[in-house]
Write a protein that holds these residues in place. Structure first.
Motif, PDB file in Angstrom:
ATOM      1  N   ARG A 145       0.808  -1.226   0.000  1.00 21.52           N
ATOM      2  CA  ARG A 145       0.000   0.000   0.000  1.00 21.52           C
ATOM      3  C   ARG A 145       0.835   1.268   0.000  1.00 21.52           C
ATOM      4  NH1 ARG A 145      -3.168   0.358   4.890  1.00 21.52           N
ATOM      5  NH2 ARG A 145      -1.916  -1.251   5.911  1.00 21.52           N
ATOM      6  N   PHE A 146       2.141   1.151  -0.100  1.00 19.67           N
ATOM      7  CA  PHE A 146       3.008   2.317   0.062  1.00 19.67           C
ATOM      8  C   PHE A 146       3.137   3.110  -1.240  1.00 19.67           C
ATOM      9  CE2 PHE A 146       7.422   4.149   0.224  1.00 19.67           C
ATOM     10  CZ  PHE A 146       7.123   5.126   1.158  1.00 19.67           C
ATOM     11  N   ILE A 147       3.116   4.447  -1.101  1.00 19.45           N
ATOM     12  CA  ILE A 147       3.408   5.375  -2.195  1.00 19.45           C
ATOM     13  C   ILE A 147       4.557   6.256  -1.735  1.00 19.45           C
ATOM     14  CG2 ILE A 147       2.558   7.253  -3.661  1.00 19.45           C
ATOM     15  CD1 ILE A 147      -0.288   6.196  -3.147  1.00 19.45           C
ATOM     16  N   LEU A 148       5.598   6.330  -2.545  1.00 20.15           N
ATOM     17  CA  LEU A 148       6.763   7.137  -2.206  1.00 20.15           C
ATOM     18  C   LEU A 148       6.644   8.515  -2.837  1.00 20.15           C
ATOM     19  CD1 LEU A 148       9.589   7.511  -1.005  1.00 20.15           C
ATOM     20  CD2 LEU A 148      10.526   6.441  -3.077  1.00 20.15           C
ATOM     21  N   GLY A 149       6.361   9.498  -2.012  1.00 15.81           N
ATOM     22  CA  GLY A 149       6.336  10.880  -2.472  1.00 15.81           C
ATOM     23  C   GLY A 149       7.647  11.551  -2.133  1.00 15.81           C
ATOM     24  N   LEU A 150       8.313  12.098  -3.150  1.00  9.46           N
ATOM     25  CA  LEU A 150       9.627  12.713  -3.001  1.00  9.46           C
ATOM     26  C   LEU A 150       9.580  14.184  -3.374  1.00  9.46           C
ATOM     27  CD1 LEU A 150      11.805   9.982  -4.765  1.00  9.46           C
ATOM     28  CD2 LEU A 150      11.714  10.417  -2.306  1.00  9.46           C
ATOM     29  N   GLY A 151      10.529  14.951  -2.844  1.00 11.04           N
ATOM     30  CA  GLY A 151      10.630  16.353  -3.221  1.00 11.04           C
ATOM     31  C   GLY A 151      12.017  16.883  -2.955  1.00 11.04           C
ATOM     32  N   ALA A 152      12.398  17.913  -3.703  1.00 12.32           N
ATOM     33  CA  ALA A 152      13.732  18.500  -3.564  1.00 12.32           C
ATOM     34  C   ALA A 152      13.823  19.472  -2.405  1.00 12.32           C
ATOM     35  CB  ALA A 152      14.124  19.215  -4.858  1.00 12.32           C
ATOM     36  N   SER A 153      12.682  19.973  -1.900  1.00 19.07           N
ATOM     37  CA  SER A 153      12.658  21.042  -0.907  1.00 19.07           C
ATOM     38  C   SER A 153      13.310  22.294  -1.505  1.00 19.07           C
ATOM     39  CB  SER A 153      13.335  20.598   0.392  1.00 19.07           C
ATOM     40  OG  SER A 153      13.110  21.539   1.418  1.00 19.07           O
ATOM     41  N   GLY A 154      13.864  23.165  -0.673  1.00 15.78           N
ATOM     42  CA  GLY A 154      14.476  24.399  -1.164  1.00 15.78           C
ATOM     43  C   GLY A 154      15.855  24.582  -0.581  1.00 15.78           C
ATOM     44  N   PRO A 155      16.608  25.557  -1.081  1.00 15.23           N
ATOM     45  CA  PRO A 155      17.993  25.714  -0.644  1.00 15.23           C
ATOM     46  C   PRO A 155      18.155  26.021   0.841  1.00 15.23           C
ATOM     47  CG  PRO A 155      17.304  27.554  -2.049  1.00 15.23           C
ATOM     48  CD  PRO A 155      16.250  26.508  -2.154  1.00 15.23           C
ATOM     49  N   GLN A 156      17.176  26.708   1.442  1.00 14.12           N
ATOM     50  CA  GLN A 156      17.303  26.996   2.874  1.00 14.12           C
ATOM     51  C   GLN A 156      17.401  25.721   3.696  1.00 14.12           C
ATOM     52  OE1 GLN A 156      14.091  29.654   4.024  1.00 14.12           O
ATOM     53  NE2 GLN A 156      15.548  31.316   4.243  1.00 14.12           N
ATOM     54  N   VAL A 157      16.534  24.763   3.388  1.00 18.09           N
ATOM     55  CA  VAL A 157      16.521  23.507   4.132  1.00 18.09           C
ATOM     56  C   VAL A 157      17.637  22.578   3.646  1.00 18.09           C
ATOM     57  CG1 VAL A 157      15.181  21.411   4.602  1.00 18.09           C
ATOM     58  CG2 VAL A 157      14.068  23.646   4.679  1.00 18.09           C
ATOM     59  N   VAL A 158      17.795  22.449   2.347  1.00 17.46           N
ATOM     60  CA  VAL A 158      18.780  21.517   1.796  1.00 17.46           C
ATOM     61  C   VAL A 158      20.192  21.871   2.259  1.00 17.46           C
ATOM     62  CG1 VAL A 158      19.844  20.681  -0.333  1.00 17.46           C
ATOM     63  CG2 VAL A 158      17.368  20.920  -0.199  1.00 17.46           C
ATOM     64  N   GLU A 159      20.547  23.130   2.137  1.00 20.34           N
ATOM     65  CA  GLU A 159      21.907  23.535   2.495  1.00 20.34           C
ATOM     66  C   GLU A 159      22.026  23.929   3.968  1.00 20.34           C
ATOM     67  OE1 GLU A 159      23.121  26.509  -0.325  1.00 20.34           O
ATOM     68  OE2 GLU A 159      23.051  25.102  -2.008  1.00 20.34           O
ATOM     69  N   GLY A 160      20.951  24.504   4.528  1.00 21.16           N
ATOM     70  CA  GLY A 160      21.016  24.964   5.912  1.00 21.16           C
ATOM     71  C   GLY A 160      20.814  23.862   6.929  1.00 21.16           C
ATOM     72  N   TRP A 161      19.945  22.900   6.620  1.00 17.80           N
ATOM     73  CA  TRP A 161      19.625  21.844   7.585  1.00 17.80           C
ATOM     74  C   TRP A 161      20.381  20.552   7.301  1.00 17.80           C
ATOM     75  CZ3 TRP A 161      17.822  21.482  12.239  1.00 17.80           C
ATOM     76  CH2 TRP A 161      17.256  20.301  12.726  1.00 17.80           C
ATOM     77  N   TYR A 162      20.401  20.157   6.014  1.00 14.98           N
ATOM     78  CA  TYR A 162      21.035  18.890   5.656  1.00 14.98           C
ATOM     79  C   TYR A 162      22.494  19.042   5.235  1.00 14.98           C
ATOM     80  CZ  TYR A 162      16.293  17.064   5.770  1.00 14.98           C
ATOM     81  OH  TYR A 162      15.039  16.702   6.167  1.00 14.98           O
ATOM     82  N   GLY A 163      22.932  20.266   4.976  1.00 17.37           N
ATOM     83  CA  GLY A 163      24.312  20.466   4.580  1.00 17.37           C
ATOM     84  C   GLY A 163      24.653  19.850   3.242  1.00 17.37           C
TER      85      GLY A 163
END
Length: 341
Positions: free
Chosen positions: A88-106
């Protein structure tokens, strides 16, 4: 259109009524339940925890942020949840934005579309388990280039329940929407409006027309998060939604890079979006919220008395949207379901 329930991500802690609402959604015949993540609660743990109390409803992520995990890790998780949920699983993915990608995940943000294409390629290879996974891309290499030299191609030890798990892509800009139509099984829009249907149809059509496109329009799912508030006072209903809109338009992104702001600018609210952003970034959040007209809320939500919602639903049924993802408590779902069914 089908109905889904969007639990979203948590604020300061887990919602106390989440399990009750998810069970209510399944009881009411909802097609799917979805979770999200920002930079607090993750999307996968709540889906597994509360999803274990369901037996029929589809379980989706809206969204898993790609920068948070390697594509092979996401492939492993997708296989695991698909087994646990009985397919029953559906994988929803997203790139997010630069604030989170670079600021939170490095992690680096540039070229998100090309990175997304490689990411999904690898996830599909992991899930299919046809052969040891190798990849020689611009962003991902398996085995890693320039490491110890001891890495070798590996194949998941877990046999898939399904060799293909549906992948939906969260996208707001036209190029990313087209990419979803080309390589995915569905699209997860945010702040969709019937007014923008023609714009998004054109973007999707571009993707469907590309060589090797994965789906036809009739096979493709569009699951849109749409606030629905049943209330006799339209202005009072709009007031419940405006603070969230002010946050996204004004504060979810930098001054020069805010994809949510751009959505409303394309919708014809550029002056409003600019004003909201200026006020919000200046710390004047209440004024930013007050600057949002009720018409903007009505363009992206279904609010007001039941008869008004029923009348406006016809506009949504003529769009590319195949599933409305609702928010709210169990009582809200029980009130809304008969109106939208």
């Amino acid at each position: 259109m089908k109905l889904g329930y969007h639990l979203g991500y948590w604020s300061s802690g887990p919602p106390a009524d989440a399990l009750e609402v998810i069970r209510t959604a399944e009881e009411l015949g909802f097609d799917s339940v979805w979770t999200a993540e920002g930079y607090g609660s993750d999307a996968l743990t709540p889906l597994a925890w509360w999803g274990a109390a369901t037996s029929r409803v589809k379980l989706g992520t809206n969204i898993v942020q790609m920068s948070a995990r390697t594509p092979t890790a996401v492939g492993m998780t997708a296989q695991t949840l698909d087994h646990l949920s009985g397919g029953r699983f559906i994988l929803g993915l997203g790139a997010s934005g630069p604030q989170v990608v670079e600021g939170w995940y490095g992690q680096p943000y540039p070229r998100p579309l090309a990175r997304t294409r490689e990411y999904i390629d690898i996830v599909r290879k992991v899930v299919a388990r046809k052969e040891p996974v190798t990849y020689d891309g611009d962003f991902f290499q398996l085995p890693l280039h320039g490491g110890t030299g001891l890495g070798k191609p590996l194949k998941s030890t877990l046999h898939p329940l399904r060799e293909e798990i549906p992948i939906y892509l969260a996208a707001e800009g036209p190029k990313n929407v087209a990419l979803s139509a080309e390589i995915c099984d569905g699209w997860l829009p945010l702040f969709f409006s019937p007014k923008s249907d023609g714009f998004y149809r054109a973007a999707l059509a571009e993707g469907f027309a590309r060589p090797g496109a994965r789906r036809t329009p009739g096979e493709f799912e569009v699951a849109a998060s749409v606030p629905v508030i049943v209330h006799e006072d339209v202005e009072a209903a709009a007031a419940l939604i405006k603070p969230s809109l002010a946050l996204y338009i004004g504060g979810m992104g930098a001054k020069t890079v805010n994809f949510h702001h751009d959505v409303f600018a394309r919708m014809g609210y550029e002056d409003v979006a600019d004003k909201v952003q200026d006020l919000y970034l200046a710390g004047r959040k209440a004024e930013a919220t007050a600057a949002i007209p009720t018409s903007l809320v009505e363009d992206t939500a279904l609010i007001g008395p039941p008869e008004k919602i029923r009348d406006e639903l016809a506009r949504w049924e003529e769009t590319v949207v195949t599933t409305l993802l609702l928010r709210g408590d169990a009582a809200t779902l029980r009130a809304v379901a008969p109106i939208l069914s």
